[in-house]
Motif scaffolding. Sequence first.
Motif, PDB file in Angstrom:
ATOM      1  N   GLU A  45      -5.581   1.708  -4.912  1.00  3.10           N
ATOM      2  CA  GLU A  45      -6.578   1.475  -3.898  1.00  3.10           C
ATOM      3  C   GLU A  45      -7.941   1.937  -4.407  1.00  3.10           C
ATOM      4  N   ALA A  87      -7.911  -2.546   2.868  1.00  2.00           N
ATOM      5  CA  ALA A  87      -7.002  -1.665   3.603  1.00  2.00           C
ATOM      6  C   ALA A  87      -7.636  -1.252   4.928  1.00  2.00           C
ATOM      7  N   HIS A  88      -6.808  -1.036   5.931  1.00  4.39           N
ATOM      8  CA  HIS A  88      -7.188  -0.436   7.217  1.00  4.39           C
ATOM      9  C   HIS A  88      -8.034  -1.330   8.128  1.00  4.39           C
ATOM     10  N   HIS A  93     -10.035   0.306  -0.193  1.00  2.00           N
ATOM     11  CA  HIS A  93     -10.122   1.060   1.060  1.00  2.00           C
ATOM     12  C   HIS A  93     -11.327   0.533   1.834  1.00  2.00           C
ATOM     13  N   HIS A 109       0.826  -1.215   0.000  1.00  2.00           N
ATOM     14  CA  HIS A 109       0.000   0.000   0.000  1.00  2.00           C
ATOM     15  C   HIS A 109       0.864   1.269   0.000  1.00  2.00           C
TER      16      HIS A 109
HETATM   17 ZN   LIG Z   1      -7.254   3.820   2.228  1.00  2.00          ZN
END
Ligand SMILES: [Zn+2]
Length: 295
Positions: A110, A180-181, A140, A33
């Motif tokens: 992303e 992601a995250h 995301h 990322h």
């Molecule tokens: Zn993100």
Amino acid sequence: MIGRIVVRFLLALVIFPGVMLGQGPPPHIIDAHIHYNGDPAFLEKLVAKLDSVDGVAFLLTKPQDLEGVRKFIAKHPNRLIGFGDLSIDDPQALELVDRFHAAGFRGLGEITSPLRDYDDRSYWPLYARGEQLGMIVLFHTGIVLRTDPNVASDISVDRMRPTTLDGIARRFPKLTIIGAHLGNPDYAWAGEIARWNPNLYFDLSGSSLIKKQDDYTFFKSIFWWSGVSSPHTPPSSASAFEKLVFGSDVFNGELEEFDRELARYHQMLDACGVPPNAQSNIFAGTLWGILNHKP
Ligand SMILES: [Zn+2]
């Protein structure tokens, strides 16, 4: 025999101009990322950083930067892997997928700020194309920044809930998905859908490891199933934490975030007692295996 090996090697170079197949052990780190900010000076700094840590980065590249990045990656194929950073609502999205793939890019993303939920059927042709081409898709998930509060924008975190990846993972079983995250703050849902979907992983970039810095063992409650043998969870000898991969979310050229995020990952995984072999998979081994997987 030698001739056949040479032909295979050349074929691999043609099909995968980025990472060369079967070329020795995995790198020390694969960062899933890193956003390209469009500044060629950043690319030079990034490669120097990756050289210093024996790292490889997925470089998230906007369509307008495709050609420049393609040329740069050709000079550093052992350090950079291109990802096509397109909008899934772009009417040209399918053509863009093909263009990125033809340029040797191995993934998409992303993906962010969709006009519909990620699992909306209107996006299925895009996911089908990614699956067919063996690409990895980085989405995301969870809370997202608000760039300029004075400007109206058609963005909602509700369309980027981590659970919207569950239907995509099941519908496209050969598509490798990275959320992601870790769905910040929907960690529990993110962990649970990763547990049942072998083609779904998450990175823990963003604010979560700052928010939880005094409570890193919290993540044991999310990745709880290591060593559990039960009909209620899929059989696996891996640590539950291996549903994580490393991602730094460097953006705007702020390469300093790479070291900070690496340190936070190490602290959290150590606090949770994640064994060294599992950690090496999280930092590189898992994605290396996926990149070198021959269908
Ligand atoms: Zn993100």
